[in-house]
Design a protein around this motif. Structure first.
Motif, PDB file in Angstrom:
ATOM      1  N   PRO A 131       0.831  -1.195   0.051  1.00  6.81           N
ATOM      2  CA  PRO A 131       0.214  -0.187   0.053  1.00  6.81           C
ATOM      3  C   PRO A 131       0.825   1.202  -0.016  1.00  6.81           C
ATOM      4  CG  PRO A 131      -0.230  -1.117   2.019  1.00  6.81           C
ATOM      5  CD  PRO A 131       0.425  -1.994   1.114  1.00  6.81           C
ATOM      6  N   ASP A 132       2.071   1.379   0.477  1.00 11.43           N
ATOM      7  CA  ASP A 132       2.624   2.586   0.802  1.00 11.43           C
ATOM      8  C   ASP A 132       4.342   2.241   0.433  1.00 11.43           C
ATOM      9  OD1 ASP A 132       3.435   5.253   0.916  1.00 11.43           O
ATOM     10  OD2 ASP A 132       3.374   4.989   3.091  1.00 11.43           O
ATOM     11  N   LEU A 133       4.867   1.677  -0.431  1.00 10.93           N
ATOM     12  CA  LEU A 133       6.393   1.129  -0.450  1.00 10.93           C
ATOM     13  C   LEU A 133       7.015   2.239  -0.977  1.00 10.93           C
ATOM     14  CD1 LEU A 133       7.827  -1.392  -0.328  1.00 10.93           C
ATOM     15  CD2 LEU A 133       7.868  -1.629  -2.761  1.00 10.93           C
ATOM     16  N   ARG A 134       7.687   2.645   0.189  1.00 15.36           N
ATOM     17  CA  ARG A 134       8.762   4.172  -0.153  1.00 15.36           C
ATOM     18  C   ARG A 134       9.683   3.795   0.927  1.00 15.36           C
ATOM     19  NH1 ARG A 134       6.728   8.308   3.572  1.00 15.36           N
ATOM     20  NH2 ARG A 134       4.722   7.699   4.210  1.00 15.36           N
ATOM     21  N   ARG A 135      10.833   4.568   0.740  1.00 10.65           N
ATOM     22  CA  ARG A 135      12.047   4.410   1.753  1.00 10.65           C
ATOM     23  C   ARG A 135      11.381   4.762   3.222  1.00 10.65           C
ATOM     24  NH1 ARG A 135      16.930   3.202  -0.061  1.00 10.65           N
ATOM     25  NH2 ARG A 135      17.199   3.589  -1.890  1.00 10.65           N
ATOM     26  N   ILE A 136      11.998   4.019   4.306  1.00  9.16           N
ATOM     27  CA  ILE A 136      11.242   4.266   5.605  1.00  9.16           C
ATOM     28  C   ILE A 136      12.557   4.846   6.534  1.00  9.16           C
ATOM     29  CG2 ILE A 136      12.030   1.991   6.494  1.00  9.16           C
ATOM     30  CD1 ILE A 136       9.305   2.115   7.874  1.00  9.16           C
ATOM     31  N   LEU A 137      13.788   4.395   6.295  1.00 12.57           N
ATOM     32  CA  LEU A 137      15.059   4.760   7.116  1.00 12.57           C
ATOM     33  C   LEU A 137      15.955   5.925   6.594  1.00 12.57           C
ATOM     34  CD1 LEU A 137      15.578   1.552   9.007  1.00 12.57           C
ATOM     35  CD2 LEU A 137      14.452   3.641   9.999  1.00 12.57           C
ATOM     36  N   ASN A 138      16.246   5.542   5.171  1.00 14.71           N
ATOM     37  CA  ASN A 138      17.274   6.266   4.378  1.00 14.71           C
ATOM     38  C   ASN A 138      16.248   7.666   3.802  1.00 14.71           C
ATOM     39  OD1 ASN A 138      19.734   4.732   4.772  1.00 14.71           O
ATOM     40  ND2 ASN A 138      18.481   3.302   3.614  1.00 14.71           N
ATOM     41  N   VAL A 139      17.262   8.486   3.082  1.00 17.14           N
ATOM     42  CA  VAL A 139      16.874   9.673   2.468  1.00 17.14           C
ATOM     43  C   VAL A 139      15.998   9.372   1.080  1.00 17.14           C
ATOM     44  CG1 VAL A 139      18.474  11.383   3.500  1.00 17.14           C
ATOM     45  CG2 VAL A 139      18.858  10.239   1.416  1.00 17.14           C
ATOM     46  N   ASP A 140      14.909   9.980   0.972  1.00 18.50           N
ATOM     47  CA  ASP A 140      14.091   9.612  -0.125  1.00 18.50           C
ATOM     48  C   ASP A 140      14.732   9.597  -1.610  1.00 18.50           C
ATOM     49  OD1 ASP A 140      12.030   9.271   1.391  1.00 18.50           O
ATOM     50  OD2 ASP A 140      11.178  11.207   1.188  1.00 18.50           O
ATOM     51  N   ASP A 141      15.660  10.262  -1.731  1.00 20.80           N
ATOM     52  CA  ASP A 141      16.403  10.557  -2.937  1.00 20.80           C
ATOM     53  C   ASP A 141      17.746   9.733  -3.141  1.00 20.80           C
ATOM     54  OD1 ASP A 141      17.836  12.194  -1.075  1.00 20.80           O
ATOM     55  OD2 ASP A 141      18.245  13.660  -2.588  1.00 20.80           O
ATOM     56  N   MET A 142      18.000   8.762  -2.179  1.00 19.93           N
ATOM     57  CA  MET A 142      18.960   7.986  -2.175  1.00 19.93           C
ATOM     58  C   MET A 142      18.701   6.934  -3.382  1.00 19.93           C
ATOM     59  SD  MET A 142      20.443   5.771   1.068  1.00 19.93           S
ATOM     60  CE  MET A 142      21.899   4.921   0.919  1.00 19.93           C
ATOM     61  N   THR A 143      19.848   6.481  -4.208  1.00 17.96           N
ATOM     62  CA  THR A 143      19.552   5.673  -5.340  1.00 17.96           C
ATOM     63  C   THR A 143      20.267   4.234  -5.012  1.00 17.96           C
ATOM     64  OG1 THR A 143      21.838   6.334  -6.134  1.00 17.96           O
ATOM     65  CG2 THR A 143      19.886   7.764  -7.004  1.00 17.96           C
ATOM     66  N   ALA A 144      21.088   4.050  -3.995  1.00 15.09           N
ATOM     67  CA  ALA A 144      21.677   2.947  -3.863  1.00 15.09           C
ATOM     68  C   ALA A 144      20.523   2.105  -2.648  1.00 15.09           C
ATOM     69  CB  ALA A 144      22.995   3.061  -3.334  1.00 15.09           C
ATOM     70  N   PHE A 145      21.170   0.865  -2.515  1.00  6.34           N
ATOM     71  CA  PHE A 145      20.460  -0.089  -1.413  1.00  6.34           C
ATOM     72  C   PHE A 145      21.728  -0.578  -0.523  1.00  6.34           C
ATOM     73  CE2 PHE A 145      17.573  -0.206  -5.166  1.00  6.34           C
ATOM     74  CZ  PHE A 145      16.405   0.147  -4.593  1.00  6.34           C
ATOM     75  N   PRO A 146      21.620   0.261   0.790  1.00  3.19           N
ATOM     76  CA  PRO A 146      23.098  -0.038   1.424  1.00  3.19           C
ATOM     77  C   PRO A 146      23.158  -1.419   1.856  1.00  3.19           C
ATOM     78  CG  PRO A 146      21.402   1.162   2.664  1.00  3.19           C
ATOM     79  CD  PRO A 146      20.962   1.085   1.081  1.00  3.19           C
ATOM     80  N   MET A 147      22.275  -2.304   2.029  1.00  2.00           N
ATOM     81  CA  MET A 147      22.723  -3.609   2.607  1.00  2.00           C
ATOM     82  C   MET A 147      23.080  -4.512   1.510  1.00  2.00           C
ATOM     83  SD  MET A 147      22.663  -3.324   5.876  1.00  2.00           S
ATOM     84  CE  MET A 147      22.435  -5.204   6.478  1.00  2.00           C
TER      85      MET A 147
END
Length: 168
Positions: A131-147
């Motif tokens: 229903p609301d898939l968006r970033r939750i902990l990282n900044v919105d304009d981040m292009t990478a996936f840190p894990m």
């Protein structure tokens, strides 16, 4: 109800989803299964609603990145707990990098919402129907996936890590 054994649990699952699950193992007594994205919601729903099992508690949804496993680089992992039977189960779904789409579990548990958002935020897994898939902990304009294991662990330009400082 008493505790159900992993063997009893596995026989019930195999009776219902014989061709759709593979046993990975039982590390530390935790029954671990693998399935495909087509089967995951059906299996999760059945585990929750089957009166003899009642895996009503979704402990966690997370992911893992194995860049060396071609075609199975991203693994989505579900941990469930049956409180009445005092047993846990882990279910894994592996997907190819570049095709990390899987149905949302929010249709089964409302609590999957933030777990899936976190997994999306850190691993880039697209939970279809969320229903609301968006970033939750990282900044919105981040292009990478840190894990994901896509970046060096240390900065190669650091001068304080040179071998000659340590007599090598």
């Amino acid at each position: 109800m008493g505790k159900i054994t992993n063997e009893e649990l596995l026989s019930k699952i195999n009776a219902k989803f014989e061709e759709q699950v593979t046993v990975v193992g039982e590390p530390f007594g935790l029954l671990t299964l693998e399935t495909g994205r087509e089967s995951i919601i059906g299996i999760l729903t059945w585990l929750k609603t089957e009166p003899s099992l009642q895996f009503i508690y979704l402990t966690d949804i997370t992911a893992i990145h194995y860049p060396e496993e071609k075609g199975k680089e991203i693994g989505i992992i579900y941990h469930l707990h049956s409180l009445v039977n005092n047993v846990r189960i882990r279910i894994k779904v592996f997907l190819a990098d570049g095709d990390v789409h899987i149905p949302t579990a929010t249709t089964v548990w409302d609590g999957a919402n933030w777990m899936e958002r976190e997994t999306y935020d850190f691993f880039g897994v697209d939970f279809v129907g969320h229903p609301d898939l968006r970033r939750i902990l990282n900044v919105d304009d981040m292009t990478a996936f840190p894990m994901r294991k896509e970046f060096p662990l240390e900065d190669p330009n650091r001068v304080d890590k040179k071998d000659y400082f340590f007599g090598r």
